[in-house]
Design an enzyme around this catalytic site. Structure first.
Site, PDB file in Angstrom:
ATOM      1  N   ASP A 782       0.852  -1.185   0.000  1.00 19.15           N
ATOM      2  CA  ASP A 782       0.000   0.000   0.000  1.00 19.15           C
ATOM      3  C   ASP A 782       0.886   1.232   0.000  1.00 19.15           C
ATOM      4  OD1 ASP A 782      -1.924   2.008   0.629  1.00 19.15           O
ATOM      5  OD2 ASP A 782      -3.150   0.548   1.697  1.00 19.15           O
ATOM      6  N   ARG A 784      -0.654   4.428   0.102  1.00 15.21           N
ATOM      7  CA  ARG A 784      -1.509   5.569   0.445  1.00 15.21           C
ATOM      8  C   ARG A 784      -0.950   6.380   1.607  1.00 15.21           C
ATOM      9  NH1 ARG A 784      -7.118   2.465   0.822  1.00 15.21           N
ATOM     10  NH2 ARG A 784      -5.674   0.889   1.594  1.00 15.21           N
TER      11      ARG A 784
END
Length: 871
Positions: A782, A784
Site C-alpha cells: 500500500d 496511500r
C-alpha cells in the site's frame, strides 16, 4: 562536482546514494541518460523499436524524461523515504501479461510513428518482449499498459434490465445483471515530435512550455532534446471493452464507441447540474446492445477532470456561473474569465488508443462533441453514425449545460462548413468558444496557433531554467506556516506571471498544469493572462478554526486556500498574483443508491438535506495539495533532507528546486487532491455535541464509477453517504472525504497487473495471497500512507467523530493520532459486499481491519475464500 549545499536552516543537502559529497541533478552529464537504451519510435519489430526506460534504478540507461505511474511516482518517492523500501526493487511479473485476455495486435498503426504518439503500443507486452533482459538484470522496465477482465455491477444497468430496455444474455450481461468486460489501463507516453505535430507547434515550443508553464518541471525537456520520450505526470485513460475483443479491429463487424472525459462530481456523485454520468451510462447501454448483436463496444475513459481545468477551477466556475446567473451565455463566459480557457482537454491525442486497438471504422459514435469527432476522423478512422444523449435523460438542472454545448456545436459545424453565423442566430451563439482560435466571450481575441519555425522561438536567445537566480523566487513573499492570522502567515504563491514572488515549488492545478502548458503551446491561451476570480469566492464560509494556527495539524493543504482573495490584501496591493487552492461550492447530487434507500424506507426526504425528487443537497469542496515540507517530513518520521531527496530522485528529477532551494519550504506536488462533501449544517462540524458522521474514501475508479465487483469501494462509499445524510437530517452533519489515490496510490496499471497475478494464481484468487500478490508486483502492499489523511478533517475544525464509516485500521490510527476522537466505527454491511469482494474483506479483517460483526478467519481458513477466475 557540486559543492555540498547547506540549506537555509543549516542542514546538509548533499546526500546521494553513491557519495556524501554531492547531489547529482538529472541534468548532470554523468547521471541522466549517458547511455540511453536505443529507441526507434514506430519500428515494426519491438526489439528493434526498443523498450521505454523511465525507471530510476539505472539512470544512465533512461531514454525517457519523467517517471512511470504518472502522478503516483510521488507516492513511490514517499514510500522510499518512509518505509526503507528497497530502492533496487524489481517487480515479479509472473502472470501479469494479458495472455489469453487480449491477444490481438500488433496492428499496422503501431508501425506508423504519426498514428500513435501519446502511448506505447507495446506497453502491455514489455515484460514479455524483454523477459530475458529483465531476468538477467540488464534492464529495469515497467509496463505502461495492463489488461485484465472485470464484472461491472452498475445499478442503472440493472434498472435497465428490470425495465426491459436491456436483456440478460449470460455472456455480455451476466445472469446477475453484470456487464462483463475486458479493460485496459493506459499510462501516457509522449513521443514529443509527434505530439508537437498534433498540437501544430514546434517540438522546441512544446518543450519550453511544458517546462515553463508547470513551474520548472523536468529541465531535461530543455537540456536533453536528444531524449524524445516524455512520461508526463498526468493520469492516463482506461478502456472498457464490451463483447468480443477480437472483432474490434474488423471493420465488417459493428463497433460502438463512447469517448468520455472524467467528471468526478457527476460520474461518481451524480451532480445534478451535469449530464456526464447520464451520457456515460447511455454509452455503456449502446455498447452492450452492439456486443449482444455480435459486435463490440468501447468506453474510453480519459482522466481530464473538468475539461482538464481541474476540480478547483471547475468549482470556482460553478460559483461564478451561479452568481452571474446560470445562463447559456454564462456557461462558457465564466470559464473563460476564471480559467482563461473553457477547455484544455487534449482531444488531438484521443485517436491514439483507437489506433492501438486497430480500429479503422466506428459504426456508432456515442458523442456529440465536434472536437472529438474531428480528431478521430482526421486520424483516418471512419465514423458512420453519431448518437447523442436523449433529451429525456437530461435533468432539469443540467439544461443550461446541454443548451450551451449544443450552441457551441452549431457554431463549430458552421465554422467547419465555411458558413458565417447569420443575423438571426441565437445571441449567445456568436459568443460560444470552440476548441480552437476563437473570439472569446469577453471580446478578447485568442492568439493564433504558433506557426512552425516562426513564433516558436518567440525572440528567445536562450532559455532560463527556474533555478536561475534572476528568475525564480528572488523576492519570495514571506510565509510563516501555522501563524495565528492570515496576515502573519502570508499567502502561498505558486503562480507564474511574476515568478520573483514565488514562495513555493511547483504550480497550481496539479497534473492539469501539463494540459495548461499544452494549451499555451497550441496558441490557445496567452501565457500569464490575468484571471478574473472575484465571483469565485466560496459559497459557504469554512473557518478559521484553531487547528489552522497549529503548524502540525495541517501540513498537506493550505487552510487559507479558499480565501486568498480577501485574506491577503497586502499581497494583492503589491501586485502578487494569487490563486486559490481550495474551492467551495454548492452540491446537488442525484444518486441511484440513495433513491433506492428512499424506496426501501431507509431514508426519508426532509425537504432540506434530501428532497422529494431524491436529490441530496450539501456543500462540496475541491482541495489541491499544498505540502509544507518540514511538516510532511515530520509526519513520515524522516528528515526533510531525505524527503526532498526522494521526491526529486524517484520522480526522475521532477523539480530540481527541491534540492537547490532548501529555503523554499512549500511544494505543490502534481497529484490529485481530495473532494469534500458536507451534508447538513457545516457550522455544526466543530461542535462536539452535534452528531458527526465521517467517511474517508480513497479513489477506486473501476468500482466508484463502473461498479467493479472485485472490491467493496462503491457500495461502501454510498453506504457512507447514506449514513452522512442521516446525520445531517438529525441536526448534525455528515462528511465524505474523497481522496485521489487510485489503486492504493499504486496507479491503475499496477492494480490491473495485480488482478491478473491474483486470478492466475495456481491455488486461485485466495484471501491468503491477497496482499502478497500486490507486494510482489509493486514492492509494497500500500502506498496511500494515511499520515496526511487527517488534514482535511482539521481544516473543517473536526475534533470529534461520532460515527466513522471505515474498517481501515490505518485510517483510524491516523485520525486518532492527530488528536481527533472517534466514538464508533461502522463496517460495511454484509449484504453490500459484492460476490467477488469477499477475498478483499477476509484478507483485510485478518490483517487487522475493524471487523464489526464479521468473523475473523484464521490464516488457514483464508485459503478457503476464493474469488472468480479470469473468465
Amino acid at each position: 562536482r557540486a559543492r555540498p549545499h547547506l540549506g537555509a536552516r543549516g542542514f546538509d543537502m548533499s546526500l546521494h546514494p553513491h557519495t556524501k559529497q554531492c547531489i547529482k541533478l538529472t541534468t548532470h552529464q554523468h547521471q541522466f541518460g549517458i547511455e540511453p537504451v536505443p529507441l526507434k519510435w514506430g519500428d515494426e519489430d519491438p526489439k528493434k523499436r526498443g523498450p521505454v526506460v523511465a525507471t530510476v534504478s539505472e539512470p544512465g540507461k533512461r531514454n525517457a524524461i519523467g517517471s512511470h505511474s504518472g502522478t503516483y511516482s510521488i507516492y513511490r518517492a514517499l514510500a522510499l523515504a518512509k518505509s526503507g523500501m528497497d530502492r533496487n526493487f524489481r517487480p515479479d511479473y509472473t502472470n501479469t501479461l494479458p495472455g489469453e485476455i487480449f491477444m490481438k495486435g500488433p496492428f499496422k498503426q503501431w508501425q506508423d510513428p504519426n498514428k500513435i504518439v501519446s502511448l506505447d503500443p507495446w506497453g502491455h507486452m514489455a515484460q514479455g518482449i524483454f523477459a530475458a533482459e529483465l531476468k538477467s538484470g540488464e534492464l529495469d522496465l515497467r509496463p505502461t499498459i495492463a489488461v485484465t477482465r472485470s464484472h461491472l455491477d452498475i445499478p442503472e444497468i440493472k434498472q435497465a434490465v428490470k425495465d426491459g430496455s436491456l436483456k440478460q444474455d449470460g455472456k455480455v450481461l451476466s445472469d446477475k445483471g453484470h456487464v462483463v468486460v475486458t479493460k485496459a489501463a493506459v499510462e501516457p507516453v509522449w513521443y514529443l515530435p509527434g505530439v508537437a505535430e498534433r498540437f501544430n507547434c514546434t517540438e522546441k515550443e512544446l518543450r519550453i512550455n511544458l517546462h515553463e508553464q508547470t513551474g520548472g518541471m523536468y529541465p531535461e525537456l530543455i537540456t536533453r532534446p536528444d531524449i524524445k520520450l516524455f512520461l508526463p505526470p498526468i493520469n492516463g485513460l482506461t478502456v472498457y471493452m464490451i463483447g468480443n475483443v477480437s472483432t474490434i479491429s474488423d471493420p465488417s463487424v459493428p463497433l460502438t464507441v463512447r469517448l468520455h472525459d472524467e467528471s468526478g462530481d457527476s460520474d461518481i456523485f451524480g451532480s445534478d447540474q451535469s449530464s456526464c454520468r447520464a451520457s456515460l451510462l447511455h454509452g455503456i447501454e449502446r455498447c452492450v446492445e452492439t456486443a449482444q448483436k455480435g459486435g463490440a463496444g468501447l468506453i474510453i475513459y480519459t482522466r481530464q477532470e473538468g475539461n482538464a481545468l481541474g476540480e478547483v477551477t471547475k468549482f470556482m466556475v460553478y460559483n461564478a456561473r451561479k452568481r452571474k446567473g446560470d445562463s447559456v451565455e454564462a456557461y462558457f463566459a465564466e470559464a473563460d474569465r476564471v480559467a482563461g480557457l473553457s477547455d484544455q482537454r487534449l482531444h488531438e491525442l484521443s485517436p491514439d488508443v483507437l489506433h492501438w486497438l486497430g480500429v479503422t471504422r466506428i459504426d456508432e459514435f456515442v458523442s456529440e462533441s465536434e472536437t472529438k469527432y474531428e480528431a478521430i476522423v482526421q486520424s483516418g478512422i471512419q465514423i458512420v453514425k453519431r448518437v447523442g444523449l436523449p433529451q429525456d435523460r437530461v435533468r432539469p438542472a443540467a439544461k443550461v449545460e446541454a443548451e450551451a454545448q449544443e450552441e457551441q456545436r452549431l457554431e463549430k459545424r458552421r465554422s467547419t462548413e465555411g458558413g458565417a453565423l447569420t443575423g438571426d442566430a441565437p445571441p449567445a451563439l456568436a459568443r460560444m468558444p470552440s476548441n480552437g482560435p476563437h473570439a472569446s466571450v469577453t471580446g478578447r481575441k485568442a492568439p493564433e496557433p504558433a506557426p512552425k519555425g516562426g513564433a516558436a522561438a518567440r525572440k528567445r536567445k536562450h532559455i532560463v531554467l527556474t533555478s536561475h537566480p534572476k528568475l525564480y523566487s528572488v523576492d519570495p513573499v514571506p510565509l510563516k506556516w501555522g501563524a495565528a492570522t492570515s496576515a502573519e502567515r502570508g499567502p502561498v504563491v505558486a503562480t507564474l506571471s511574476k515568478p520573483q514572488f514565488r514562495n513555493a515549488i511547483g504550480c497550481h492545478s496539479g497534473a492539469t498544469a501539463v494540459h495548461r502548458a499544452a494549451a499555451v503551446a497550441k496558441g490557445l491561451l496567452p501565457p500569464g493572462r490575468p484571471l478574473e476570480l472575484a465571483a469565485t469566492q466560496p459559497m459557504v464560509r469554512i473557518g478559521p478554526h484553531p487547528s489552522w494556527a497549529d503548524k502540525d495539524k495541517m501540513v498537506s493543504i493550505d487552510p487559507w486556500g479558499a480565501r486568498v482573495l480577501d485574506a491577503f490584501p497586502s499581497a494583492a496591493d503589491r501586485g502578487v498574483d494569487l490563486q486559490p487552492s481550495i474551492a467551495v461550492s454548492q452540491a446537488a447530487l442525484s444518486i441511484t443508491e440513495i433513491k433506492e434507500a428512499i424506496e426501501s424506507g431507509r431514508l426519508k426526504p426532509d425537504g432540506k438535506v434530501l428532497t422529494a425528487d431524491g436529490v441530496v443537497h450539501g456543500v462540496k469542496c475541491a482541495v489541491e495539495p499544498v505540502w509544507h515540507l518540514p511538516g510532511v517530513a515530520k509526519r513520515f518520521g524522516v528528515t526533510e533532507v531525505a524527503l526532498r531527496h526522494a521526491l526529486f530522485e524517484h520522480t526522475g528529477g521532477m523539480y530540481p528546486e527541491l534540492i537547490t532551494r532548501t529555503d523554499i519550504e512549500v511544494f505543490l506536488p502534481p497529484i490529485g487532491g481530495c473532494t469534500i462533501y458536507i451534508f447538513g449544517d457545516p457550522d455544526t462540524i466543530p461542535d462536539e455535541s452535534k452528531q458527526l458522521t465521517v467517511r474517508v474514501h480513497d479513489e477506486c475508479n473501476g468500482s466508484d464509477v463502473f461498479g467493479s465487483d472485485i472490491c467493496t469501494c462503491r457500495p461502501y462509499l454510498f453506504h457512507g453517504i447514506e449514513e452522512c445524510i442521516a446525520a445531517g437530517q438529525a441536526g448534525g452533519a455528515g462528511v465524505i472525504v474523497y481522496n485521489r489515490k487510485e489503486g492504493r496510490a499504486l496507479g491503475e496499471v499496477t492494480k490491473f497487473m495485480v488482478y491478473n497475478a491474483r486470478k492466475r494464481n495456481e491455488a486461485g484468487d485466495t484471501a491468503q495471497e491477497y496482499f502478497k500478490r500486490t507486494e510482489l508486483v509493486a514492492g509494497v502492499q500500500d502506498m496511500r500512507f494515511q499520515e496526511l489523511m487527517p488534514d482535511p478533517l482539521h481544516w473543517l475544525g473536526i475534533t470529534k467523530i461520532h460515527r466513522f464509516v471505515s474498517m481501515s485500521n490505518m485510517k483510524y490510527d491516523a485520525v486518532t493520532a492527530s488528536g481527533i476522537t472517534i466514538e464508533e466505527r461502522v463496517d460495511i454491511p454484509e449484504e453490500l459486499i459484492p460476490c467477488d469482494a469477499h477475498v478483499e474483506i477476509d484478507a483485510k479483517v485478518f490483517a487487522g481491519y475493524f471487523a464489526g460483526s464479521k468473523k475473523q478467519k484464521t490464516y488457514d481458513e483464508l485459503s478457503g475464500t476464493v474469488g472468480r477466475g479470469l473468465e
